[in-house]
Enzyme design. Structure first.
Site, short mmCIF file in Angstrom:
data_model
loop_
_atom_site.label_atom_id
_atom_site.label_comp_id
_atom_site.label_asym_id
_atom_site.label_seq_id
_atom_site.Cartn_x
_atom_site.Cartn_y
_atom_site.Cartn_z
N ASP A 264 4.00 3.79 -2.55
CA ASP A 264 2.62 3.50 -2.15
C ASP A 264 2.39 2.14 -1.49
O ASP A 264 1.34 1.96 -0.88
CB ASP A 264 1.70 3.67 -3.36
CG ASP A 264 0.29 4.11 -2.98
OD1 ASP A 264 0.13 4.61 -1.85
OD2 ASP A 264 -0.63 3.95 -3.78
N HIS B 274 0.62 -3.22 -5.99
CA HIS B 274 0.31 -3.09 -4.56
C HIS B 274 -1.18 -2.90 -4.30
O HIS B 274 -1.60 -2.87 -3.14
CB HIS B 274 1.12 -1.93 -3.94
CG HIS B 274 0.68 -0.58 -4.41
ND1 HIS B 274 1.25 0.04 -5.48
CD2 HIS B 274 -0.29 0.25 -3.96
CE1 HIS B 274 0.66 1.20 -5.68
NE2 HIS B 274 -0.28 1.36 -4.78
#
Length: 886
Positions: free
Chosen positions: A25, A294
């Protein structure tokens, strides 16, 4: 760091050491990651988000799998097999032809905190029944076969699930069990067999095929675009304040770890409770690790999640500051009175009008000469060192506060040591220089008289900087050693962006989608010059017009003059700039553009995770060219011509670009709002009305000279000294404590100039470094009963240079660990470990994948092991050790 903390937990608790990495991701893929994962002992790496057009091309040509050599210097020594997920990314296909619901998500989309009354979650797949099982099987098999055509082996990785799935895993598995069973019973008809698998199972199947793979060099996959107008380059700058705090927290943790390690080594029986101290360090370890998510450090989280990160970071930093203060007080036999604690942590109030102690710790493993800034509440004072000698200092009006002054103290401190300074209010003899301020008239930039140019020089022994008095803007910089002059001017601009999805592409936390070129923001610039014997500070204030009351932008440029007898090389060679940016208007993205007369051909260089440099040629695209030429600047960016380089070093991450020849622009701040349903649902609009104060150091000079300067300067910016101040009442007048004595003489640990002591810490892990012993103790349930291990010191050493970068500094370095660490005690055992510490490198056998260069499949040892405490550190290598002392 978070990596080691997580691996330590897994190994300590379960005896498990991960061997595959999964990065599905994060928004783009950095070339440093495969190197770090190889160093951690991983056999293969999986990524997903890369540019849409590049992925399509790789998919068509069956090139989604390759051997990635992330580091040009380490090349095949730290290569890793890499799998890029296909166009379906990491999710199950969302459409099934026989139903208007999504496919294979039998528990639907999570609805928290209350489950739906009817038990039907949004977007929930039809349960598998006798009536639809054949349709489900056909759909799944068709998708498997479509994917099989994109890869070289007949093994297909079919990811099942997506974001926020498996909150009710038993429902998922009971449906999928039926489906797998059905397909395998009819495998002759379908032509496939299916099984549940881990990523490791998949990679093992591919590895056993023994194919020859192409090599991908040290290029990365940045920036990342999902569609022509969707460049994910905004997140490089989103939530700038959080990015700054996260970096400062990481730096404080680095300092706290080595400070505590020295204390434990030298004062094993002293009064600080080591278990409590480790818990204080751990609170910051976990906060710094957590924000690396993230959707954390990137600034793509919702406001309440950002507040949680912030609170955890601030709490952890407070704990580590308290720990460092307690160690200092313990060393100095000082009473811990309440007054000390209050004055250590309050940033805005100046030091009160009494004798104060300022303790300054240098967390780097080499000597530094620099200035530390301390807020004080009076102008006239003297500063003395431990021996009562007067110390060079300068005091002046504060650029941030009207109620305090800034005291700059020149500190010279050996590596991993601290010094104690006394600040006395004036008692007859003034020793600190007072900075004198001269204010210049605000100038209209749009109607500047270019004929009659008047230039104001600001000079130290490395640079002459000229300011144009018709505009109050910077005009040029001369590097005095080579007498090379570069025309250089700076201005703030704003990109205007769209917030209405009905009117076109938008900017948000992730995306940068400018409507047009950036527009200059100020028509008038005010100038104030504060000059003293040690430092000159040029304060520029940028107003929207000549009569505006308030400014949105300011630059504080500092140049230092180092007195005789001090090593001022690094200090003199940096032009330090601090910016004040904000509050911005809505849907504006603010950049500082530095324009020079260097012929750079629009070529930009940026760092990759602060580890290696990537070349960034300007690329023209059909759409969105501005945004697609933005790159992450974690710490370093530079432009250069044939002879001269302009280097920018940052103390937090930014987006950076070169939109014109001789130009470099840094995005400093963003404030955005849009009506995209996804952003509104998850409260992801970036309505950031804060003022940010990022710092950038400029270094200008010949390429070879800047090459040497920027490595150490970058570390000096990242790991600035830790300052603790307060009034102390001592039990006895005499100073004691070995740390203190050391600080007056030499560093306990000093590394050569091309190495960096990346970690010196006591992790406290309870696991045995003997694998068989560790697994046995977990089986017997003994693991968690053991106490924290204070005898094991984690040491990491990193070579700063690439192969061939410098004739001297790029050479391998031979280090004798016993003599390197003798300041901490007598070394008895050194074990070389993988990057995160869980593998003994002698037992680590990584898979070697076949390439045209290496036609056989085998296992590789990651490094040559050390003999009698002697290790050779090659360019860009990071070597990790457990060290035990007598």
């Amino acid at each position: 760091l978070c990596f080691a903390e997580g691996h330590g937990f897994l190994y300590e608790t379960f005896g498990i050491r991960p061997q595959f990495s999964w990065h599905v991701d994060p928004f783009g893929a950095s070339a440093t990651t495969p190197t770090l994962f190889a160093l951690a002992g991983f056999n293969a790496h999986l990524i997903s988000r890369i540019d849409y057009d590049l992925k399509a091309d790789m998919q068509k040509n069956k090139k989604l799998q390759f051997v990635w050599r992330g580091s040009p210097s380490l090349s095949e020594k730290q290569e890793i097999f890499t799998h890029v997920m296909d166009q379906y990314s990491y999710c199950t296909p969302s459409h099934i032809p026989f139903s208007n619901r999504s496919g294979f998500y039998w528990n639907g989309i999570a609805a928290f905190p209350d489950p739906p009354k009817d038990g039907v979650y949004p977007n929930m797949s039809l349960p598998v029944t006798d009536a639809n099982i054949h349709l489900y099987a056909q759909t799944m098999v068709a998708n498997i076969k479509e994917r099989a055509a994109w890869f070289q082996t007949s093994d297909v990785l079919w990811p099942w699930g997506c974001d926020k799935q498996f909150f009710n895993a038993s429902v998922q598995y009971s449906n999928m069990d039926l489906l797998l069973d059905y397909i395998n019973k009819h495998s002759d008809q379908f032509g496939v067999t299916v099984q549940y698998a881990t990523v490791g199972d998949y990679f093992q199947a591919v590895y056993s095929r023994n194919l020859t793979w192409e090599i991908h060099d040290s290029q990365d996959f940045l920036p990342y675009s999902t569609e022509p107008f969707q460049a994910w380059t905004g997140f490089y700058t989103s939530q700038s304040t959080l990015k700054g705090v996260a970096r400062r927290a990481s730096s404080l943790l680095y300092a706290g770890e080595s400070f505590f390690t020295q204390y434990v080594r030298k004062h094993p029986a002293d009064s600080i409770c080591k278990r409590e101290a480790l818990k204080q360090l751990q609170s910051l370890r976990w906060a710094v690790s957590e924000v690396q998510h993230h959707d954390g450090i990137t600034g793509t989280e919702s406001p309440k999640v950002k507040d949680m990160y912030m609170n955890n970071l601030v709490y952890g930093m407070l704990n580590v500051k308290k720990l460092m203060a307690s160690i200092i007080f313990d060393m100095n036999n000082a009473k811990k009175n309440g007054e000390v604690y209050s004055s250590i942590y309050s940033k805005d109030s100046g030091i009160p009008d009494v004798d104060q102690y300022v303790f300054v710790y240098n967390p780097l493993s080499w000597n530094i000469t620099t200035f530390v800034k301390v807020p004080v509440s009076y102008l006239e004072m003297s500063v003395y060192d431990e021996l009562g000698h007067s110390v060079p200092a300068q005091v002046q009006s504060s650029s941030e506060s009207h109620s305090t002054y800034d005291l700059y103290i020149l500190v010279a401190i050996s590596g991993l040591s601290y010094r104690k300074y006394t600040v006395k209010p004036l008692n007859g003899k003034q020793s600190a220089f007072i900075g004198q301020s001269v204010k210049y008239k605000r100038k209209d930039v749009t109607h500047a008289n270019q004929q009659n140019q008047q230039l104001l020089p600001v000079v130290n022994s490395c640079y002459q900087v000229l300011f144009d008095q018709n505009t109050n803007l910077m005009h040029s910089i001369t590097e005095r050693e080579t007498n090379q002059t570069v025309q250089l001017t700076q201005e703030f601009l704003e990109y205007h962006v769209n917030g209405d999805v009905m009117k076109g592409p938008i900017s948000d936390n992730y995306l940068f989608s400018p409507n047009a070129s950036a527009e200059p923001v100020s028509k008038a610039v005010g100038l104030e010059v504060v000059s003293g014997n040690l430092m000159t500070e040029i304060r520029q204030y940028f107003y929207s017009n000549v009569t505006s009351q308030d400014y949105t932008y300011a630059v504080y440029t500092r140049m230092y003059t180092v007195p005789e007898g001090y090593d001022g090389k690094l200090l003199c060679h940096r032009i330090e700039q601090e910016y004040s940016v904000g509050p911005l208007e809505l849907n504006r993205e603010a950049v500082l553009r530095t324009s020079t007369n260097l012929n750079t051909r629009q070529l930009l260089y940026t760092d990759s995770n602060g580890y290696q440099i990537q070349k960034r040629p300007f690329k023209a695209y059909v759409n969105n060219t501005v945004a697609r030429n933005y790159y992450p600047m974690v710490q370093t960016a530079y432009i250069e011509d044939d002879t001269t380089r302009l280097m920018l070093l940052a103390e937090r991450a930014h987006g950076v670009s070169s939109q014109g020849n001789g130009q470099v622009e840094v995005m400093l701040h963003r404030r955005l709002w849009n009506n995209l349903q996804w952003d509104l649902n998850y409260n992801l609009t970036l309505n950031d009305s804060s003022v940010v104060r990022p710092v950038i150091w400029l270094i200008l000079g010949a390429k070879a000279a800047t090459n040497i300067l920027y490595r150490t300067s970058g570390l000096a910016l990242e790991h600035r000294p830790v300052v603790v101040f307060g009034a102390l009442s001592e039990d006895k007048p005499k100073l004691s404590g070995q740390l203190q004595q050391n600080s007056l003489h030499s560093s306990p640990v000093t590394v050569p100039p091309n190495l960096h002591l990346q970690t010196l810490s006591i992790p406290g892990w309870r696991y045995s470094s003997n694998h068989a012993e560790q697994v046995l103790s977990i089986r017997l349930g003994k693991q968690k009963q053991g106490d924290m291990d204070f005898t094991r010191v984690l040491l990491r050493i990193r070579h700063l240079y690439e192969v061939g970068e410098d004739p001297v500094l790029s050479q391998p370095v031979v280090v004798n660990l016993k003599s390197l660490l003798k300041g901490l005690g007598s070394v008895t055992v050194v074990e070389e470990r993988s990057l995160t510490g869980t593998w003994d490198v002698n037992s680590l056998k990584r898979w070697k994948w076949k390439t045209a260069q290496y036609p056989s499949k085998e296992f590789s040892n990651s490094t040559e092991t050390s003999e009698n405490y002697i290790v050779t550190v090659h360019p860009k290598e990071i070597r990790t050790f457990f060290v035990y002392f007598q």
